[in-house]
Scaffold this active site. Structure first.
Site, short mmCIF file in Angstrom:
data_model
loop_
_atom_site.label_atom_id
_atom_site.label_comp_id
_atom_site.label_asym_id
_atom_site.label_seq_id
_atom_site.Cartn_x
_atom_site.Cartn_y
_atom_site.Cartn_z
N CYS A 1 -17.25 -6.12 15.29
CA CYS A 1 -16.12 -5.66 14.49
C CYS A 1 -14.81 -5.75 15.26
O CYS A 1 -13.78 -5.26 14.80
CB CYS A 1 -16.35 -4.22 14.01
SG CYS A 1 -16.56 -3.02 15.34
N HIS B 1 5.38 5.79 -18.14
CA HIS B 1 5.84 4.65 -18.91
C HIS B 1 6.23 3.48 -18.01
O HIS B 1 5.87 2.33 -18.25
CB HIS B 1 7.02 5.06 -19.80
CG HIS B 1 7.64 3.92 -20.53
ND1 HIS B 1 8.73 3.21 -20.02
CD2 HIS B 1 7.32 3.31 -21.69
CE1 HIS B 1 9.03 2.23 -20.86
NE2 HIS B 1 8.20 2.28 -21.89
#
Length: 808
Positions: A762, A429
């Protein structure tokens, strides 16, 4: 009789066209029962008391005037007044009597349900369904009551009355005020559905997208033992699974994430002697240490969820992500769908061209971690509240700390700057409401209430993926807003460097051409935490304490080898799935010996080196007989991602390969483990890091073996200039912009282009130095992989350089 005049309708008499008559929840049950049961999706049967039945009940007891008078002038933000008025209205409902025609209709329908299931008092779930729920922008999730294991006509009647009354729960009144619904415009339908015996099985929630980022290509499944209310209410932190939709449809088995929750309690049927029909009980040690459903059941649920999503999307004529509740019957050993509704948070977000990024400027004392909800950072004063009786103590803008929340907490949740719960998972919830409100939350933060007191300054960080962090103090952070509409088109491929899988779905929304570097080390350090050889040679370990730690981490897996391979495969797969169909290059492990020693058990298997940066790392590990069995596990993980999960966009890379001879030896080992290169786009490609001067000087020999280079500028600068990049003393002498380093890079690009091989970079340099980035573009590099926080800025640098070259 027309449906609009009916007090009772069965599931096979209703569809999604009947929301005004039976509410969203019941309309959806009817839609699935009628249209999807024939496709093999199991839905328990039941009947519905219509909105007309509710209005008949209200009118029979003259409740309309009473309700209107009670609500007149109500300030829903006044918690005390809200509780008083809501309680007063519900009390009147509970004293009210059923009109004879409605009572008789329920009696006949319940008797027919009992006959259908061959039981004198069939166990039923009595579920509320408001006529405005599950509409776009208003989920009404959990606002009204559900009653489980209800048996016998009189108990069913009493549960229906209580469900009617729940239309005026405090949270439901407050929610209608917030959403602009008039109280008298909504009626309540009630569904009476045969229970699934998940009290002796399992249950949970499914979303047909990633609940935090809205990434559409996955199914998110949570699961725990017993009845599903424990997962929905957030009273347990459940097991969680991610399934990749595109390759599931092709026949693969892509469970790309699988994490075990503690599942400390479950809800079961109470003995007949008890006053309440259900009760909570502790789970056994075996239940806590086992996954609550099997992999085959995960995949079956995912297929059903996609079938449901496709059906609702076709009906709506637009994509319709779904929020689904499921249950496993422990008697029949069968799965069932018990509810389905449109997902109302991520699916309602507009495709904004403005991207928000939150970046923590500095870290403080870490108090606790949990499951991250949202992608923001928030600061404020802590307010610890353990009971709804003390909700009126909460002040606007505070950070709410509690054990769990349920819909009774919603009047103050909307005033919070962030929410933290000790229990609960991604579909609890607290998580659902936080997403709907757009505020960050951390759920399942075990032990946090013992560390936080009301009034403490707190920083909540949910910006970096799956793990949410709670820090003491007000920490500085940066919020960036970038308009993606202004991003120019470029020819150079810009990819992303990805560390952990946690942020992959979020980062995939950036403009990109895949991943140029995914580091296995981050997955190993964050998810596995144990040295691979400590797992493979576990029986040789003498320390009882160390063995206990490793045992606690590897619970739920058939073997410790399987634990390593599966967790590594799933981490890699999350990244590959996030960026598909573009290529994702994963680098095999490049830990140095000092880094490997930091893993659990590492000191038993790693030497101490004077300079680990130049020692036993990369390719030299893979070919060494001591480490070869560990490298085999890395190769097995890659095979699983490509062959079992179907993610053919995954490519691999060898780090720190000193000589072509070493490279050939590595490839022989990779081939012996069942990984083979191929010429086609979907075939495996094996690249090598170009980070040692020898890689450039003997480029053609390396390119005879590998499919291309990815330049590691950090190490290439270190070894070209003789700088130990771990040494702060010499760090300032030079950097990647040094002419010698630039010459190495230019020669590497030239060699790959001459051979028609892949060439990318990279390393860190292009993320830090715009002039170095421009140098790479000017030399015609194919791909530049950047850190996520720099890619948007660097696109403009690339565009300018490409324009300059074109205009020369």
């Amino acid at each position: 009789m027309e449906k609009s005049q009916a007090l009772i309708l069965w599931f096979d008499q209703i569809s999604n066209d009947d929301v005004s008559l039976v509410g969203g929840k019941n309309a959806s049950l009817g839609e699935m029962y009628t249209r999807l049961s024939q496709r093999g999706i199991r839905i328990p049967n039941g009947f519905v008391i219509t909105a007309l039945g509710y209005r008949r009940f209200v009118g029979h007891n003259n409740l309309n005037v009473f309700i209107a008078e009670a609500l007149k002038g109500l300030d829903a933000s006044d918690i005390g007044e809200l509780q008083r008025v809501g309680g007063k209205i519900r009390s009147e409902f509970m004293k009210a009597e059923f009109p004879d025609d409605l009572s008789e209709a329920v009696k006949r329908a319940y008797a027919d349900l009992c006959n259908a299931y061959n039981s004198p008092n069939v166990d039923a779930a009595v579920r509320s369904s408001a006529t405005a729920e599950d509409l776009p922008g208003a989920s009404f999730a959990g606002e009204h009551e559900t009653f489980l294991n209800v048996r016998g006509f009189q108990d069913v009647l009493d549960a229906i009355r209580a469900a009617f009354a729940s239309l005026f729960n405090d949270r439901a009144i407050s929610y209608r005020v917030d959403k602009g619904f008039a109280h008298d415009s909504i009626s309540l339908s009630v569904g009476v559905q045969k229970m699934v015996r998940s009290d002796i099985g399992a249950s949970g929630v499914i979303f047909t997208l990633d609940t935090e980022t809205g990434f559409r290509d996955v199914v998110t499944i949570t699961s725990s033992w017993g009845l599903g209310e424990m997962v929905v209410q957030g009273k347990v932190t459940p097991d969680e699974f991610l399934v990749y939709k595109p390759t599931l449809a092709l026949g693969f088995s892509p469970i790309i994430k699988k994490s075990m929750g503690p599942k400390t309690v479950k809800m079961v049927y109470a003995p007949k002697s008890k006053a309440r029909p259900v009760l909570e009980k502790k789970t056994s040690l075996k239940e806590r240490n086992s996954f609550s459903i099997s992999d085959s059941e995960v995949l079956e649920l995912a297929r059903w969820a996609i079938e449901i999503e496709n059906h609702y999307s076709e009906r709506a004529r637009h994509p319709m992500p779904m929020d689904i509740e499921w249950a496993k019957d422990g008697e029949r050993n069968e799965l069932y769908i018990v509810q389905a509704r449109p997902e109302t948070v991520q699916s309602e977000k507009k495709n904004s061209l403005v991207r928000e990024e939150y970046i923590l400027s500095e870290e403080g004392a870490l108090l606790a971690k949990g499951i991250s909800v949202g992608t923001k950072i928030a600061t404020g004063k802590a307010r610890v509240i353990r009971s709804t009786k003390r909700l009126d103590e909460f002040e606007d803008g505070e950070i709410l700390f509690t054990e769990i929340t349920d819909p009774d907490w919603e009047p103050i949740m909307k005033e919070a700057s962030a929410i933290v719960t000790e229990k609960g998972g991604r579909t609890s919830h607290a998580a659902i409401v936080s997403r709907e409100l757009g505020i960050p939350a951390v759920v399942g933060a075990a032990g946090v209430l013992s560390k936080v007191k009301t009034g403490m300054d707190i920083t909540i960080d949910t910006s970096s993926g799956d793990i949410g962090k709670i820090y003491e103090g007000i920490l500085p952070f940066e919020k960036k807003e970038i308009n993606l509409d202004t991003v120019p088109e470029i020819k150079t491929h810009l990819a992303i460097n990805v560390g952990t899988p946690d942020g992959a779905f979020s980062h995939s929304t950036l403009p990109h051409r895949g991943v140029g570097l995914a580091r296995e080390e981050f997955i190993i350090a964050s998810r596995i935490r144990v040295h691979p050889l400590a797992l493979l040679r576990f029986d040789e370990i003498k320390s009882t304490a160390l063995k206990k730690k490793i045992e606690s981490i590897t619970i739920g897996y058939g073997s410790k080898r399987d634990f390593y391979i599966r967790n590594l495969a799933q981490g890699i797969a999350q990244i590959a799935a996030a960026f598909a169909p573009y290529n994702v290059i994963v680098r095999f492990s490049d830990f140095k010996t000092n880094e490997y020693r930091a893993l659990l058990g590492g000191v038993l298997f790693e030497p101490e080196e004077e300079n680990p940066m130049l020692g036993w790392r990369g390719a030299s590990r893979y070919v060494h007989p001591d480490f070869k069995p560990a490298f085999e596990m890395e190769c097995e993980a890659v095979k699983i991602v490509r062959n079992e999960f179907g993610l053919k966009n995954l490519k691999v890379m060898i780090p720190f390969c000193r000589t072509p001879e070493e490279g050939r030896h590595v490839m022989e080992i990779i081939n012996s483990f069942g990984l083979y290169q191929g010429p086609n786009e979907e075939d495996l490609k094996v690249y090598v890091m170009c980070e040692i001067p020898a890689n450039v000087l003997r480029a053609d020999e390396f390119l005879d073996i590998f499919d291309g280079f990815s330049i590691g500028s950090n190490d290439l600068a270190q070894l070209t200039l003789g700088l130990d990049r771990d040494s702060s003393i010499v760090a300032g002498i030079s950097n990647e912009n040094d002419p010698a380093v630039r010459k190495m890079v230019a020669d590497a690009i030239s060699a790959c282009k001459r051979r028609g091989k892949y060439i990318g970079i990279c390393g860190q340099a292009p993320s830090d130095y715009p002039d170095f980035l421009r140098f790479l573009v000017a030399n015609g590099i194919e791909s530049i992989s950047l850190n996520p926080d720099s890619i948007l800025n660097m696109i403009f640098e690339v565009a300018e350089e490409e324009s300059r070259i074109q205009n020369q």
